[in-house]
Design a protein around this motif. Sequence first.
Motif, mmCIF file in Angstrom:
data_model
loop_
_atom_site.group_PDB
_atom_site.id
_atom_site.type_symbol
_atom_site.label_atom_id
_atom_site.label_comp_id
_atom_site.label_asym_id
_atom_site.label_seq_id
_atom_site.Cartn_x
_atom_site.Cartn_y
_atom_site.Cartn_z
ATOM 1 N N ARG A 68 0.871 -1.180 0.000
ATOM 2 C CA ARG A 68 0.000 0.000 0.000
ATOM 3 C C ARG A 68 0.911 1.234 0.000
ATOM 4 O O ARG A 68 1.052 1.935 0.998
ATOM 5 C CB ARG A 68 -0.888 -0.007 1.241
ATOM 6 N N LEU A 69 1.534 1.474 -1.119
ATOM 7 C CA LEU A 69 2.473 2.588 -1.221
ATOM 8 C C LEU A 69 1.751 3.922 -1.340
ATOM 9 O O LEU A 69 2.256 4.958 -0.909
ATOM 10 C CB LEU A 69 3.406 2.377 -2.417
ATOM 11 N N LYS A 70 0.570 3.892 -1.943
ATOM 12 C CA LYS A 70 -0.252 5.089 -2.043
ATOM 13 C C LYS A 70 -1.596 4.812 -1.399
ATOM 14 O O LYS A 70 -2.100 3.692 -1.463
ATOM 15 C CB LYS A 70 -0.460 5.487 -3.504
ATOM 16 N N LYS A 71 -2.193 5.807 -0.824
ATOM 17 C CA LYS A 71 -3.446 5.629 -0.102
ATOM 18 C C LYS A 71 -4.532 5.055 -1.002
ATOM 19 O O LYS A 71 -5.345 4.247 -0.560
ATOM 20 C CB LYS A 71 -3.901 6.980 0.457
ATOM 21 N N GLN A 72 -4.543 5.444 -2.267
ATOM 22 C CA GLN A 72 -5.632 5.025 -3.126
ATOM 23 C C GLN A 72 -5.435 3.655 -3.757
ATOM 24 O O GLN A 72 -6.360 3.123 -4.365
ATOM 25 C CB GLN A 72 -5.852 6.076 -4.236
ATOM 26 N N ASN A 73 -4.255 3.083 -3.622
ATOM 27 C CA ASN A 73 -3.974 1.801 -4.287
ATOM 28 C C ASN A 73 -3.592 0.718 -3.292
ATOM 29 O O ASN A 73 -2.860 0.968 -2.334
ATOM 30 C CB ASN A 73 -2.830 1.957 -5.294
ATOM 31 N N PHE A 74 -4.047 -0.496 -3.588
ATOM 32 C CA PHE A 74 -3.702 -1.647 -2.749
ATOM 33 C C PHE A 74 -3.426 -2.807 -3.703
ATOM 34 O O PHE A 74 -4.321 -3.230 -4.436
ATOM 35 C CB PHE A 74 -4.858 -1.970 -1.809
ATOM 36 N N LEU A 75 -2.189 -3.274 -3.725
ATOM 37 C CA LEU A 75 -1.785 -4.296 -4.677
ATOM 38 C C LEU A 75 -1.702 -5.650 -4.003
ATOM 39 O O LEU A 75 -1.200 -5.769 -2.873
ATOM 40 C CB LEU A 75 -0.421 -3.955 -5.284
ATOM 41 N N LEU A 76 -2.171 -6.657 -4.710
ATOM 42 C CA LEU A 76 -2.086 -8.039 -4.238
ATOM 43 C C LEU A 76 -1.206 -8.812 -5.204
ATOM 44 O O LEU A 76 -1.480 -8.854 -6.396
ATOM 45 C CB LEU A 76 -3.475 -8.683 -4.188
ATOM 46 N N GLY A 77 -0.151 -9.426 -4.674
ATOM 47 C CA GLY A 77 0.780 -10.153 -5.513
ATOM 48 C C GLY A 77 0.758 -11.648 -5.237
ATOM 49 O O GLY A 77 0.595 -12.077 -4.101
ATOM 50 N N LEU A 78 0.895 -12.399 -6.326
ATOM 51 C CA LEU A 78 1.089 -13.837 -6.229
ATOM 52 C C LEU A 78 2.461 -14.119 -6.809
ATOM 53 O O LEU A 78 2.706 -13.874 -7.998
ATOM 54 C CB LEU A 78 0.046 -14.602 -7.040
ATOM 55 N N GLU A 79 3.386 -14.546 -5.987
ATOM 56 C CA GLU A 79 4.761 -14.726 -6.452
ATOM 57 C C GLU A 79 4.917 -15.983 -7.290
ATOM 58 O O GLU A 79 5.651 -15.987 -8.283
ATOM 59 C CB GLU A 79 5.701 -14.790 -5.255
ATOM 60 N N SER A 80 4.253 -17.054 -6.907
ATOM 61 C CA SER A 80 4.335 -18.327 -7.622
ATOM 62 C C SER A 80 2.957 -18.973 -7.560
ATOM 63 O O SER A 80 2.632 -19.658 -6.593
ATOM 64 C CB SER A 80 5.394 -19.222 -6.991
ATOM 65 N N ALA A 81 2.152 -18.719 -8.577
ATOM 66 C CA ALA A 81 0.746 -19.128 -8.531
ATOM 67 C C ALA A 81 0.589 -20.644 -8.457
ATOM 68 O O ALA A 81 1.352 -21.404 -9.077
ATOM 69 C CB ALA A 81 0.014 -18.586 -9.739
ATOM 70 N N ALA A 82 -0.437 -21.055 -7.697
ATOM 71 C CA ALA A 82 -0.775 -22.472 -7.561
ATOM 72 C C ALA A 82 -2.239 -22.667 -7.919
ATOM 73 O O ALA A 82 -3.043 -21.733 -7.758
ATOM 74 C CB ALA A 82 -0.520 -22.924 -6.128
ATOM 75 N N PRO A 83 -2.621 -23.865 -8.375
ATOM 76 C CA PRO A 83 -4.035 -24.106 -8.717
ATOM 77 C C PRO A 83 -4.992 -23.793 -7.566
ATOM 78 O O PRO A 83 -6.139 -23.383 -7.807
ATOM 79 C CB PRO A 83 -4.047 -25.587 -9.079
ATOM 80 N N SER A 84 -4.519 -23.937 -6.320
ATOM 81 C CA SER A 84 -5.372 -23.643 -5.163
ATOM 82 C C SER A 84 -5.710 -22.162 -5.058
ATOM 83 O O SER A 84 -6.590 -21.782 -4.270
ATOM 84 C CB SER A 84 -4.689 -24.093 -3.876
ATOM 85 N N GLN A 85 -5.029 -21.325 -5.827
ATOM 86 C CA GLN A 85 -5.303 -19.898 -5.808
ATOM 87 C C GLN A 85 -6.304 -19.493 -6.890
ATOM 88 O O GLN A 85 -6.617 -18.310 -7.040
ATOM 89 C CB GLN A 85 -4.000 -19.110 -5.958
ATOM 90 N N THR A 86 -6.827 -20.457 -7.606
ATOM 91 C CA THR A 86 -7.934 -20.201 -8.517
ATOM 92 C C THR A 86 -9.121 -19.736 -7.692
ATOM 93 O O THR A 86 -9.575 -20.430 -6.781
ATOM 94 C CB THR A 86 -8.300 -21.470 -9.298
ATOM 95 N N SER A 87 -9.622 -18.543 -7.995
ATOM 96 C CA SER A 87 -10.654 -17.957 -7.158
ATOM 97 C C SER A 87 -11.130 -16.647 -7.792
ATOM 98 O O SER A 87 -10.607 -16.212 -8.815
ATOM 99 C CB SER A 87 -10.092 -17.682 -5.751
ATOM 100 N N VAL A 88 -12.112 -16.050 -7.160
ATOM 101 C CA VAL A 88 -12.501 -14.687 -7.498
ATOM 102 C C VAL A 88 -12.007 -13.793 -6.368
ATOM 103 O O VAL A 88 -12.277 -14.059 -5.193
ATOM 104 C CB VAL A 88 -14.024 -14.534 -7.656
ATOM 105 N N TYR A 89 -11.267 -12.762 -6.725
ATOM 106 C CA TYR A 89 -10.658 -11.876 -5.740
ATOM 107 C C TYR A 89 -11.403 -10.546 -5.714
ATOM 108 O O TYR A 89 -11.615 -9.913 -6.746
ATOM 109 C CB TYR A 89 -9.181 -11.657 -6.080
ATOM 110 N N PHE A 90 -11.793 -10.158 -4.516
ATOM 111 C CA PHE A 90 -12.479 -8.891 -4.337
ATOM 112 C C PHE A 90 -11.648 -7.968 -3.465
ATOM 113 O O PHE A 90 -11.097 -8.374 -2.444
ATOM 114 C CB PHE A 90 -13.842 -9.091 -3.669
ATOM 115 N N CYS A 91 -11.615 -6.730 -3.889
ATOM 116 C CA CYS A 91 -11.018 -5.672 -3.087
ATOM 117 C C CYS A 91 -12.143 -4.851 -2.472
ATOM 118 O O CYS A 91 -13.231 -4.721 -3.064
ATOM 119 C CB CYS A 91 -10.141 -4.792 -3.966
ATOM 120 N N ALA A 92 -11.919 -4.328 -1.303
ATOM 121 C CA ALA A 92 -12.905 -3.470 -0.650
ATOM 122 C C ALA A 92 -12.188 -2.335 0.057
ATOM 123 O O ALA A 92 -11.008 -2.443 0.402
ATOM 124 C CB ALA A 92 -13.748 -4.265 0.352
ATOM 125 N N SER A 93 -12.915 -1.257 0.277
ATOM 126 C CA SER A 93 -12.353 -0.143 1.038
ATOM 127 C C SER A 93 -13.394 0.381 2.006
ATOM 128 O O SER A 93 -14.593 0.165 1.840
ATOM 129 C CB SER A 93 -11.878 0.975 0.102
#
Lengths: 115, 113
Positions: A68-93
Amino acid sequence: NAGVTQTPKFRVLKTGQSMTLLCAQDMNHEYMYWYRQDPGMGLRLIHYSVGEGTTAKGEVPDGYNVSRLKKQNFLLGLESAAPSQTSVYFCASSPLAPSSYNEQFFGPGTRLTVL
Amino acid sequence: AQSVSQHNHHVILSEAASLELGCNYSYGGTVNLFWYVQYPGQHLQLLLKYFSGDPLVKGIKGFEAEFIKSKFSFNLRKPSVQWSDTAEYFCAVGGYNTDKLIFGTGTRLQVFP
């Protein structure tokens, strides 16, 4: 006001690839959250932030990193994706914590498939 | 442990039928309670919320919920559902001194004309 936006809307990755999901909000909210939604499991909190420069672990943080380097942005990183990370990702504020009579505002979601 | 239970996983109704979706929570201390709705292909939107005061809360689109503290419940109701109410409904609880919400697993509602 765009509210909460997420980029990209869809993505297909191969196992081991990395990617970053971007969440942006134009409501000057302090709090931001990343959730994943899986069938029959509801929404589970991955990481969250209570202000610029802060991050904290949620319920299911393993395999993910955030910034969260800037107040308005929030980044989610996957360094090495796995099949278990198959999903729908929601951001909220939220302007303040839920305990302070404020709701969370959700983005449209990112559908991620890891092959 | 803090948790939220939604026992109805899938509810099927005809238009004009009455709706009640159950939500029970386990949480020590003062809580704030929410119902969110997710229409097909859309993001979550707030239906209603309870923080204090009148335990009967009215939300958008004719929905209401009643907080019963002794039963740790916050059930969602609507007297007469419409086809457009077809969606997934999530109950959520937040502790008064915390900055996170705990969501239930959701209830999928299908309304047929």
